[in-house]
Motif scaffolding. Structure first.
Motif, PDB file in Angstrom:
ATOM      1  N   UNK A   1      -8.730  -1.340 -80.583  1.00 17.41           N
ATOM      2  CA  UNK A   1      -8.831  -2.743 -80.170  1.00 17.41           C
ATOM      3  C   UNK A   1      -9.249  -2.851 -78.709  1.00 17.41           C
ATOM      4  N   UNK A   2      -8.719  -1.979 -77.855  1.00 18.07           N
ATOM      5  CA  UNK A   2      -9.093  -1.989 -76.442  1.00 18.07           C
ATOM      6  C   UNK A   2     -10.544  -1.553 -76.258  1.00 18.07           C
ATOM      7  N   UNK A   3     -10.988  -0.557 -77.034  1.00 18.91           N
ATOM      8  CA  UNK A   3     -12.371  -0.113 -76.942  1.00 18.91           C
ATOM      9  C   UNK A   3     -13.326  -1.229 -77.357  1.00 18.91           C
ATOM     10  N   UNK A   4     -12.980  -1.961 -78.392  1.00 17.74           N
ATOM     11  CA  UNK A   4     -13.805  -3.098 -78.813  1.00 17.74           C
ATOM     12  C   UNK A   4     -13.937  -4.103 -77.676  1.00 17.74           C
ATOM     13  N   UNK A   5     -12.832  -4.391 -76.987  1.00 15.43           N
ATOM     14  CA  UNK A   5     -12.869  -5.322 -75.854  1.00 15.43           C
ATOM     15  C   UNK A   5     -13.742  -4.782 -74.723  1.00 15.43           C
ATOM     16  N   UNK A   6     -13.597  -3.502 -74.424  1.00 17.25           N
ATOM     17  CA  UNK A   6     -14.385  -2.898 -73.341  1.00 17.25           C
ATOM     18  C   UNK A   6     -15.875  -2.918 -73.669  1.00 17.25           C
TER      19      UNK A   6
ATOM     20  N   UNK B   1     -25.104  -2.347 -77.742  1.00 18.24           N
ATOM     21  CA  UNK B   1     -24.821  -2.381 -79.172  1.00 18.24           C
ATOM     22  C   UNK B   1     -23.323  -2.546 -79.388  1.00 18.24           C
ATOM     23  N   UNK B   2     -22.947  -3.428 -80.293  1.00 25.06           N
ATOM     24  CA  UNK B   2     -21.541  -3.742 -80.541  1.00 25.06           C
ATOM     25  C   UNK B   2     -21.108  -3.274 -81.927  1.00 25.06           C
ATOM     26  N   UNK B   3     -19.853  -2.909 -82.073  1.00 21.89           N
ATOM     27  CA  UNK B   3     -19.329  -2.632 -83.424  1.00 21.89           C
ATOM     28  C   UNK B   3     -19.331  -3.901 -84.252  1.00 21.89           C
ATOM     29  N   UNK B   4     -19.436  -3.758 -85.561  1.00 26.13           N
ATOM     30  CA  UNK B   4     -19.491  -4.921 -86.433  1.00 26.13           C
ATOM     31  C   UNK B   4     -18.129  -5.269 -87.019  1.00 26.13           C
ATOM     32  N   UNK B   5     -17.097  -4.529 -86.625  1.00 25.37           N
ATOM     33  CA  UNK B   5     -15.762  -4.839 -87.115  1.00 25.37           C
ATOM     34  C   UNK B   5     -14.734  -3.955 -86.451  1.00 25.37           C
ATOM     35  N   UNK B   6     -13.476  -4.366 -86.575  1.00 24.70           N
ATOM     36  CA  UNK B   6     -12.347  -3.563 -86.097  1.00 24.70           C
ATOM     37  C   UNK B   6     -11.322  -3.490 -87.222  1.00 24.70           C
ATOM     38  N   UNK B   7     -10.903  -2.269 -87.532  1.00 23.84           N
ATOM     39  CA  UNK B   7     -10.127  -1.937 -88.746  1.00 23.84           C
ATOM     40  C   UNK B   7      -8.831  -1.315 -88.290  1.00 23.84           C
ATOM     41  N   UNK B   8      -7.751  -2.085 -88.244  1.00 26.43           N
ATOM     42  CA  UNK B   8      -6.564  -1.710 -87.487  1.00 26.43           C
ATOM     43  C   UNK B   8      -5.318  -1.607 -88.370  1.00 26.43           C
TER      44      UNK B   8
ATOM     45  N   UNK C   1      -5.209  -9.348 -73.116  1.00 23.70           N
ATOM     46  CA  UNK C   1      -6.488 -10.016 -72.850  1.00 23.70           C
ATOM     47  C   UNK C   1      -6.360 -11.503 -73.134  1.00 23.70           C
ATOM     48  N   UNK C   2      -6.775 -12.316 -72.185  1.00 25.42           N
ATOM     49  CA  UNK C   2      -6.614 -13.760 -72.325  1.00 25.42           C
ATOM     50  C   UNK C   2      -7.628 -14.369 -73.287  1.00 25.42           C
ATOM     51  N   UNK C   3      -8.877 -13.915 -73.220  1.00 26.08           N
ATOM     52  CA  UNK C   3      -9.952 -14.510 -74.015  1.00 26.08           C
ATOM     53  C   UNK C   3     -10.409 -13.525 -75.081  1.00 26.08           C
TER      54      UNK C   3
END
Length: 315
Positions: free
Chosen positions: A157-162, A169-176, A230-232
């Protein structure tokens, strides 16, 4: 926490679980060595497995029949204190085989020897390696989901935010799975007497303090160190979050899912009745875990299939 709160299928296994000796250096070393030596479960057949040395090892799982062009970057759990890629051989190889995708599993330096941002930097290196190697892997750079379990899910989740903040290029999902999202839970001393099974708040406090290098629950935390701080949350990719309803992390996971939705992020929240922390790792053959794994992989498959034609942020 009484055993009668736990799903009947899981009670026997839970009752036999020893308390992890993570308070002292010798205990962490013993657990780390055992994990590296034994792992959890048997890898699925029909999947190639190889290691790549980036300073920290990553493990690549490739379906023998050829992949779909999609990939998962996976981050193992262990409370930031223990764990190794080998512990998820069965899980990652099964996911690769069932969905026909490449899975890259990232090792990372462990606390307290290596506090933040070491682990996050290592997972970011794995992401960059995957992107740079996409052609050789037969992977579309824009069809990658980032996932993890427990502390690994918190890192994911933190890596997605960073990555969102860095652009590119962005990941298309986060699977937690049962993500460790909020250090402020560890500061809630009223949770200590509950004695949550598998991972309790005393262990949680040790893990967060080791990772952050200071007592958890302070007025501030470094950027990208604690996902829930993270606020936003707007602009992040769609998420799937699972947690047991008697897991220590149930409240923080529910709150994070609600905040994602409030920020306009599509988020599926899977609350598993009677499930302690991380059941899919230590009880994968039970009915309750199999049903969870089926639901989770269905979401992942649909997300990656959809990304073949529609990538968030593109026309």
């Amino acid at each position: 926490m009484n055993l009668d709160e736990i799903d009947p299928e899981l009670r026997r296994s839970v009752s036999r679980m020893p308390r992890l000796p993570i308070r002292r250096t010798w205990g962490r070393r013993v657990v780390r060595a055992l994990v590296r030596r034994r792992g959890l479960g048997v890898p699925a057949e029909g999947v190639g497995i190889r290691d790549v040395d980036l300073g920290e090892r990553i493990r690549v799982y490739t379906p023998a029949a050829g992949g779909s062009g999609a990939a998962l970057l996976w981050v193992h759990g262990g409370g930031y204190l223990i764990g190794d890629v080998v512990q998820d051989d069965a899980f990652c190889s099964a996911t690769s085989h069932e969905l026909g995708i490449t899975v890259v599993s990232a090792n990372y330096r462990l606390a307290p020897e290596h506090p933040f941002p070491a682990a996050l930097d290592d997972t970011a290196d794995a992401w960059r390696w995957l992107q740079a190697s996409a052609g050789d892997l037969g992977v579309d750079q824009k069809r990658v989901v980032i996932g993890g379990s427990s502390a690994g899910a918190g890192l994911a989740a933190c890596l997605v935010q960073r990555l969102h903040d860095e652009g590119g290029v962005q990941p298309v999902g986060q699977w937690l799975f049962s993500p460790m999202l909020d250090d402020r839970t560890a500061a809630r001393r009223e949770l200590d007497p509950v004695r949550h099974r598998v991972w309790d708040n005393a262990s949680n406090r040790i893990g967060w303090a080791a990772y952050l290098g200071t007592g958890p629950g302070g007025p501030q935390a470094p950027d990208h160190a604690v996902a829930a701080r993270r606020a936003d949350l707007s602009g992040l990719p769609p998420a799937w979050i699972s947690v047991g309803d008697i897991d220590l992390f149930a409240d923080e996971c529910r709150t994070y899912a609600e905040r994602l939705r409030d920020a306009g992020v599509d988020c599926a929240f899977d609350l598993v009745p009677g499930a302690p922390h991380g059941l899919e790792a230590w009880a994968p053959d039970t009915r309750i875990a199999q049903e969870l794994l089926n639901r989770s992989r269905a979401w992942l498959d649909a997300r990656l299939a959809g990304s073949a034609t529609t990538v968030p942020g593109e026309a």
